[in-house]
Design an enzyme around this catalytic site. Structure first.
Site, PDB file in Angstrom:
ATOM      1  N   ASP A 117      38.102 -63.115 -55.279  1.00  0.00           N
ATOM      2  CA  ASP A 117      39.453 -63.682 -55.282  1.00  0.00           C
ATOM      3  C   ASP A 117      40.401 -62.876 -56.159  1.00  0.00           C
ATOM      4  OD1 ASP A 117      39.783 -65.936 -53.544  1.00  0.00           O
ATOM      5  OD2 ASP A 117      38.196 -66.895 -54.696  1.00  0.00           O
ATOM      6  N   ARG A 128      27.052 -18.856 -43.397  1.00  0.00           N
ATOM      7  CA  ARG A 128      26.656 -20.274 -43.465  1.00  0.00           C
ATOM      8  C   ARG A 128      27.578 -21.048 -44.374  1.00  0.00           C
ATOM      9  NH1 ARG A 128      20.677 -20.446 -42.486  1.00  0.00           N
ATOM     10  NH2 ARG A 128      20.031 -18.294 -42.531  1.00  0.00           N
ATOM     11  N   CYS A 131      30.702 -62.441 -61.024  1.00  0.00           N
ATOM     12  CA  CYS A 131      29.904 -63.032 -59.946  1.00  0.00           C
ATOM     13  C   CYS A 131      30.487 -62.734 -58.571  1.00  0.00           C
ATOM     14  CB  CYS A 131      29.721 -64.523 -60.153  1.00  0.00           C
ATOM     15  SG  CYS A 131      31.267 -65.434 -60.057  1.00  0.00           S
ATOM     16  N   LYS A 188      24.404 -24.517 -51.980  1.00  0.00           N
ATOM     17  CA  LYS A 188      23.581 -23.415 -51.477  1.00  0.00           C
ATOM     18  C   LYS A 188      23.877 -22.132 -52.244  1.00  0.00           C
ATOM     19  CE  LYS A 188      23.241 -23.005 -46.919  1.00  0.00           C
ATOM     20  NZ  LYS A 188      22.052 -22.923 -46.074  1.00  0.00           N
ATOM     21  N   GLY A 209      35.551 -63.764 -60.961  1.00  0.00           N
ATOM     22  CA  GLY A 209      35.396 -63.922 -59.509  1.00  0.00           C
ATOM     23  C   GLY A 209      36.204 -62.810 -58.865  1.00  0.00           C
ATOM     24  N   SER A 243      33.617 -66.227 -65.987  1.00  0.00           N
ATOM     25  CA  SER A 243      32.907 -65.441 -64.984  1.00  0.00           C
ATOM     26  C   SER A 243      33.971 -64.856 -64.055  1.00  0.00           C
ATOM     27  CB  SER A 243      31.938 -66.327 -64.213  1.00  0.00           C
ATOM     28  OG  SER A 243      31.301 -65.569 -63.223  1.00  0.00           O
ATOM     29  N   HIS A 267      16.589 -33.201 -37.332  1.00  0.00           N
ATOM     30  CA  HIS A 267      17.806 -33.904 -37.717  1.00  0.00           C
ATOM     31  C   HIS A 267      17.548 -35.408 -37.857  1.00  0.00           C
ATOM     32  CE1 HIS A 267      21.685 -35.900 -36.761  1.00  0.00           C
ATOM     33  NE2 HIS A 267      22.124 -35.012 -37.622  1.00  0.00           N
ATOM     34  N   MET A 313      27.870 -28.956 -40.641  1.00  0.00           N
ATOM     35  CA  MET A 313      28.812 -27.852 -40.485  1.00  0.00           C
ATOM     36  C   MET A 313      28.136 -26.674 -39.795  1.00  0.00           C
ATOM     37  SD  MET A 313      30.965 -28.145 -43.949  1.00  0.00           S
ATOM     38  CE  MET A 313      29.518 -28.350 -44.903  1.00  0.00           C
ATOM     39  N   GLY A 337      23.234 -30.300 -41.365  1.00  0.00           N
ATOM     40  CA  GLY A 337      23.593 -30.159 -39.957  1.00  0.00           C
ATOM     41  C   GLY A 337      25.031 -30.493 -39.618  1.00  0.00           C
ATOM     42  N   ARG A 350      17.045 -26.478 -52.850  1.00  0.00           N
ATOM     43  CA  ARG A 350      17.900 -27.563 -53.337  1.00  0.00           C
ATOM     44  C   ARG A 350      17.006 -28.745 -53.649  1.00  0.00           C
ATOM     45  NH1 ARG A 350      20.485 -28.658 -47.391  1.00  0.00           N
ATOM     46  NH2 ARG A 350      18.586 -29.348 -46.447  1.00  0.00           N
ATOM     47  N   TYR A 388      26.740 -60.124 -68.510  1.00  0.00           N
ATOM     48  CA  TYR A 388      25.848 -60.117 -67.350  1.00  0.00           C
ATOM     49  C   TYR A 388      26.595 -59.803 -66.064  1.00  0.00           C
ATOM     50  CZ  TYR A 388      27.602 -64.782 -66.072  1.00  0.00           C
ATOM     51  OH  TYR A 388      28.400 -65.819 -65.708  1.00  0.00           O
TER      52      TYR A 388
END
Ligand code: PEP
Ligand code: MG
Length: 905
Positions: free
Chosen positions: A782, A96, A844, A26, A779, A777, A468, A107, A105, A352, A864
Site C-alpha cells: 500500500d 565475438r 510485511c 570474455k 506495508g 510494520s 542452448h 549475440m 547465445g 568464466r 525483521y
C-alpha cells in the site's frame, strides 16, 4: 584519445580480469589467461563503451577505432607470422561479442573472417589441406551472410542437405574439397539471387561489417528480452573480441569443446564436458551434432559408445585437466571453459565463472569451504537468493511406478508436469491462460526464450548438456531434459512419438530433469529435503544474519510450511483470508449486510468461535514465536455477493428480500475501494468488529498458552492508519477487551498493539503515531501504491511499458523504490525510534521477500522482514548477504538486541 582497443597475446595482455566492465567478461578473462601464460590465440578487445558510440554514430570515434584496431591486428600478424587478407599465410579472425555479464547465445559471432576466393587457396596450400580451407570458407559465408547480411541460415542448410543427398552422403565429414568448393559457389549465387549483392571479398569490409553486426546484436530482440529477464542495463553495451582463428575443424587431430571444472548439474568435483572432433565451436553450442564426453567417467555414465577425449587425445586431455585446475584455483570458483585443439595443440578460447544449478551451487560452495578455498561468508555470497526457489521445487515421489516413454540427458533438476506444446508462442498463450505446459522442441534457440520462461519444463530431442536449452533452463531454474533421442517430435502434426506411445498436443507428460526421463501423465511429487548442503549454507547464513525472518501466513498450514523453511515468527496474518473459507463467507456477509449494530453483533458472535479456533491453531504451530495479527483490512465489498444468483442465495439465507439486498449492496459500492472504507476506518465505523477480533485473539492466547505451555505474546496490528487519533480509538477498544479477557481467564496476557505504516502521512507523522504504537510494520504494497498514486491492481497494464521505455528500471511493487518509498520508510523508522527507541520495526509487504529490498531493510536497521513461506529461505540468505556485503560484524544481535531469535531450521 580514448583507448578503445586492448591487445593480448604471447603471454602479455593490456587488460586483466579486473577490467570486466570495460573489456566485457570474455575479454577480461582472455587477458587474464594470457597473463597467466596459458595458450590463448592472440587478439584484441574493443571496449564496451565503443558500443554506445557505435549507436550514436560518432565519426571521430569510428576513425580512432579504425586506427587502433589496425594496430592491434598488426600485433596479431607479428605474433602469428600471418597477414590479414593477403600473402601465403593468411590470418583469419574470429569476431565475438562479450558483454559485462554472459548472455549465452544472445549475440552474434563471426568465425573464419578474412577468407575470400584468393585467401582460401593460400590457406589450403599453407595447411596442406584444401578440404579444410573450403570447409572453413563455406562456414564463413554462411555465418557472415546470416549475421551481417541478414540472410536466413536455413537457405544454406537446404543447399547443403540437397548436395549431400545428391552425393549420397550422410555426414558433412564425407564431403571432399572440390565438393565444398562447389557448395561455396552455390552459396555465393544464392546470396546474389536473394539479396542482389555480391559476397564481400575485401577482408577490411568483412571485418567492419562483422564489428557493426556484433554491436547491432546488442539491440536484437532476443538480447533485449534476455536483458529484461535478467535486469541487465542497456547502457552497458557489449565489447568485441577479435582473435586469430584456431581451427578445430582441421582433421581428426583437431576438435572443439566446452568443459566445466566441476559438474554444473550436481556440483560433483570432477571435470565435466563435451567435445566434437573435426568441428568448430558453434557446432557444439548449437546442438547440431551430439557431442562426446571429455572424460571416461562421463562417457561411461552417459552410456555412450563413442570414445572420450581422455582416450582419443590423451595429451591434450592432460593439459586441459591441468589448465582447468589452475584456472579454478586462480579464480577460486568453478569455471566454464571453451577450448579448441588444432592438430593436437590445445588453445583456450574462454573461461568464466560457470553457470550451475542451485543444487550444484550449494555443493560447490560447501565443498570449497571444506577444501579451504573460500570462507563460510564467501560461500553464503555465492548463492543467488532467488535461485533457492529451484531447490524448493518438488521432485517425483520415489515410491511411484514410472511409466517412462523416453529418456535423455538430465539438463536441469526438478520435475515438472504439463500439457505438451510445440512452439514458444503456444507456451506463452497457455501459461497466460493459467495452464501448465511442457515445451517440446527438437532443439531450442534464443528466439524461444519467452516460451521457455513460460513453460514448467523443457524437453528437446537433440543437443547435449551445454546446448542452448540446457544452459538456459538451468539458469531459469526450470526442469529440463535434452537430447531425448529415443523420442521424435513431429511438430508439423503436433505429435510426440515416444517409446510405445504417440501423444498429441495437450496431452500431459512429466519430465524428471534430475534423471533425464520423460514420463506419461501426471505423476505424484514429493517436497524437497532441505538438509545437507542447503542446511549448512543456511546455518552459515543464519550466523551472519542480523534481521529476523518472519512469514506472512494466514493459516496453520502456511505457518507450518514456513517454520519448516526457518521462519522465526509471523509478521502478518491477514485475518480477512480466514473469512473466505466454507460457511464463513456467509457469516461475514450477514455481518456486513446487517442493517444495524445488533444485526452485526449477532453475526459476529457466530464468527467469534471460528476466529478463536483459527488463532489458537496458529499460536500452537508457532509455539511461542511472535505472531502479528492484523485486524480486518479490505474494503467490505470484497466479501459481497455480486451476481444476481449470489444475491438470491444470500437473501434466502438471511431471510431477506433479494431486491432489498441488491439496494444494500449498491449502497456499499465505492468508486475507489482501495482508498475507501477499509483498514482502521472499518474498525472506527464498526468497533464491534475489532472487539470480536481482539477477543478471539486474547482467548486464543490463553488457550494456546495452556495447550503448549509456551507463553504467547500476540502483536495486534492496526491497518491503514494515517492519524494518531485513529490508532488511539482502536487501541482503546483492544485494551478494554484485553482487560475483560484477563479478568475472565484470571491470567495476565502480555501483548503489543502496533500499526502498519502504509500511508505517506503515517510515515511523516511516525513520531506522533509512535506515542501510541508499540511497533511498526511497513506495508510496502500500500505504501508503494499511495506514494506513487498508482493502483496496485491496475499497475500491470502499464508498468511493463514503463520498463521497456526505460522510464523505470524495476517494477516498484516487486522491488522497493529506494528513493521515494524507501525515503518514507527511512523517515518513519527514524522518527518512530526517536519517540520510542525500543520500537520493533519490520516489513510485511511483498518486498519482504525480495533480495534487493531486504538489503535496504538491513541498511536502515529494520528488525525483521516478513514474506510468504516459500520465500523464507530466500529472505534468510539475502538478509545474511546484506550484512556481509555491508561489512558489518557477523553473528551479533540487532542494534538494540531486539527481536533476534535462534533460527528454527
Ligand atoms: C501492504 O500493504 O504492504 C500489506 C502487507 O498489506 P496488504 O497487502 O494486505 O494490503
Ligand atoms: Mg496494506
Amino acid at each position: 584519445m580514448t583507448k578503445w582497443v586492448y591487445t593480448f597475446g604471447s603471454g602479455q595482455a593490456e587488460g586483466s580480469a579486473l577490467d570486466g566492465e570495460r573489456l566485457g567478461g570474455k575479454g577480461a578473462n582472455l587477458a587474464e589467461m594470457c597473463n597467466l601464460g596459458l595458450p590463448v590465440p592472440p587478439g584484441l578487445t574493443i571496449i564496451a563503451d565503443a558500443c554506445s558510440a557505435y549507436y550514436k554514430n560518432e565519426r571521430q570515434i569510428a576513425e580512432e577505432l579504425k586506427v587502433q584496431v589496425r594496430a592491434g591486428i598488426e600485433r596479431i600478424e607479428e605474433i602469428t607470422g600471418r597477414r590479414f587478407g593477403a600473402g601465403d599465410r593468411p590470418l583469419l579472425l574470429s569476431v565475438r561479442s562479450g558483454a559485462r555479464v554472459s548472455m549465452p547465445g544472445m549475440m552474434d559471432t563471426v568465425l573464419n573472417l578474412g577468407l575470400n576466393d584468393e585467401t582460401v587457396q593460400a590457406l589450403g596450400h599453407d595447411a596442406g589441406d584444401a578440404r579444410f580451407a573450403w570447409d572453413s570458407y563455406r562456414r564463413f559465408i554462411q555465418m557472415y551472410a546470416d549475421v551481417v547480411m541478414r540472410l536466413d541460415h536455413e537457405v544454406f542448410e537446404e543447399i547443403l542437405e540437397d548436395e549431400k543427398a545428391r552425393l549420397g552422403y550422410e555426414f558433412d565429414t564425407e564431403m571432399t574439397a572440390s565438393e565444398w568448393q562447389h557448395v561455396v559457389s552455390l552459396y555465393k549465387s544464392v546470396i546474389e539471387e536473394e539479396l542482389g549483392l555480391e559476397f564481400p571479398q575485401d577482408p577490411e569490409v568483412q571485418l567492419w561489417g562483422a564489428v557493426g553486426a556484433v554491436f547491432a546484436s546488442w539491440m536484437s530482440a532476443r538480447a533485449v528480452t534476455y536483458r529484461q529477464l535478467h535486469n541487465i542495463p542497456e547502457g552497458w553495451g557489449t565489447a568485441i573480441n577479435i582473435q586469430a582463428m584456431v581451427f578445430g575443424n582441421h582433421g581428426n587431430s583437431s576438435a572443439t569443446g566446452v568443459a566445466f571444472t566441476r559438474n554444473p548439474s550436481t556440483g560433483d568435483k570432477s571435470l565435466y564436458g563435451e567435445f566434437l572432433v573435426n568441428a568448430q565451436g558453434e557446432d557444439v553450442v548449437a546442438g547440431i551434432r551430439t557431442p562426446q564426453s571429455i572424460t571416461e567417467e562421463g562417457r561411461i555414465s552417459s552410456g555412450s559408445e563413442r570414445p572420450s577425449m581422455e582416450k582419443l587425445m590423451p595429451d591434450a586431455f592432460k593439459e586441459l585437466s591441468r589448465i582447468c585446475s589452475e584456472l579454478e584455483t586462480h579464480y577460486r570458483d568453478m569455471q566454464d571453459i571453451e577450448f579448441t585443439i588444432e592438430r593436437g595443440k590445445l588453445w583456450m578460447l574462454q573461461t568464466r565463472s560457470g553457470k550451475r544449478s542451485t543444487r550444484a551451487a550449494m555443493k560447490i560452495a560447501v565443498d570449497m569451504v571444506d577444501e579451504k578455498v573460500i570462507t563460510e561468508e564467501e560461500a553464503v555470497l555465492r548463492i543467488e537468493p532467488s535461485s533457492l526457489d529451484q531447490l524448493l521445487h518438488p521432485t517425483i515421489d520415489p515410491r511411484v511406478a514410472r511409466e517412462v516413454i523416453g529418456s535423455g540427458l538430465p539438463a536441469s533438476p526438478g520435475a515438472a508436469t504439463g500439457e505438451i506444446v510445440f512452439t514458444a508462442e503456444e507456451a506463452v498463450t497457455a501459461s497466460d491462460e493459467g495452464r501448465k505446459v511442457i515445451l517440446l522442441r527438437v532443439e531450442t534457440s534464443p528466439e524461444d526464450i519467452h516460451g521457455m520462461h513460460a513453460a514448467e519444463g523443457i524437453l528437446t530431442t537433440r543437443g547435449g548438456m551445454t546446448s542452448h536449452a540446457a544452459v538456459v533452463a538451468r539458469g531459469m531454474g526450470i526442469p529440463c531434459v535434452v537430447g531425448a533421442g529415443s523420442m521424435r517430435i513431429d511438430a508439423r502434426n503436433e505429435r510426440l512419438i515416444g517409446v510405445g506411445v504417440t501423444l498429441k498436443k495437450g496431452d500431459v507428460i512429466t519430465i524428471d530433469g534430475s534423471a533425464g526421463q520423460v514420463l506419461k501423465g501426471d505423476v505424484q511429487m514429493v517436497q524437497p529435503e532441505l538438509s545437507g548442503d542447503f542446511g549448512r549454507i543456511m546455518q552459515w547464513a543464519d550466523r551472519a544474519r542480523r534481521m529476523t525472518v518472519r512469514t506472512n501466513a494466514d493459516t496453520p498450514a502456511d505457518a507450518r510450511a514456513a517454520r519448516s523453511f526457518g521462519a522465526e515468527g509471523i509478521g502478518l496474518c491477514r485475518t480477512e483470508h480466514m473469512f473466505f473459507e466454507g460457511d464463513r463467507i456467509h457469516l461475514m456477509r450477514e455481518m456486513i449486510l446487517a442493517e444495524d449494530e445488533t444485526g452485526r453483533r449477532t453475526a459476529l458472535d457466530r464468527l467469534l468461535p471460528v476466529q478463536r479456533h483459527d488463532f489458537t491453531s496458529l499460536f500452537n504451530v508457532m509455539h511461542g514465536l511472535p505472531v502479528t495479527i492484523r485486524l480486518l483490512d479490505p474494503p467490505l465489498h470484497e466479501f459481497l455477493p455480486k451476481t444476481d444468483e449470489e444475491i438470491a442465495d444470500v437473501a434466502a439465507a438471511m431471510g431477506m428480500d433479494a431486491a432489498a439486498l441488491r439496494l444494500r449492496v449498491d449502497a456499499l459500492h465505492e468508486f475507489n475501494p482501495m482508498l475507501g472504507h477499509r483498514g482502521c476506518r472499518l474498525a472506527i465505523s464498526y468497533p464491534e468488529i475489532v472487539e470480536m477480533q481482539a477477543r478471539a485473539i486474547f482467548e486464543a492466547a490463553v488457550a494456546a498458552a495452556h495447550e503448549t505451555g509456551a507463553a504467547v505474546v500476540p502483536e495486534i496490528m492496526v491497518p491503514l492508519v494515517g492519524l494518531r487519533s485513529e490508532l488511539d480509538y482502536v487501541k482503546e477498544r483492544i485494551d478494554a477487551i484485553a482487560g475483560d479477557v484477563m479478568a475472565e481467564a484470571g491470567m495476565r496476557i502480555d501483548y503489543l498493539v502496533g500499526t502498519m505504516i502504509e500511508l505517506p502521512r503515517a510515515a511523516l507523522r511516525a513520531h506522533i503515531i509512535a506515542e501510541a504504537a508499540e511497533f511498526f510494520s511497513f506495508g510496502t504494497n500500500d505504501l508503494t501504491q499511495t506514494t506513487f498514486g498508482i493502483s496496485r491492481d491496475d499497475a500491470s497494464a502499464f508498468i511493463p511499458t514503463y520498463q521497456r521505455k526505460g522510464i523505470i528500471e524495476h517494477d516498484p511493487f516487486i522491488s522497493l523504490d529506494f528513493d521515494g518509498v524507501g525515503e518514507l520508510i527511512r523517515i518513519a523508522a527514524e522518527r518512530g525510534r526517536r519517540t520510542r527507541n525500543d520500537m520493533k520495526l519490520g516489513i510485511c509487504g511483498e518486498h519482504g521477500g525480495d533480495p534487493a529490498s531486504i538489503h535496504f531493510c538491513e541498511e536502515i536497521g529494520l528488525d525483521y522482514v516478513s514474506c510468504s513461506p516459500f520465500r523464507v529461505p530466500i529472505a534468510r540468505l539475502a538478509a545474511a548477504q546484506a550484512v556481509i556485503t555491508n561489512g558489518a560484524s557477523i553473528g551479533g544481535h540487532s542494534k538494540d538486541g531486539r527481536d533476534r531469535k535462534p533460527s528454527a531450521s
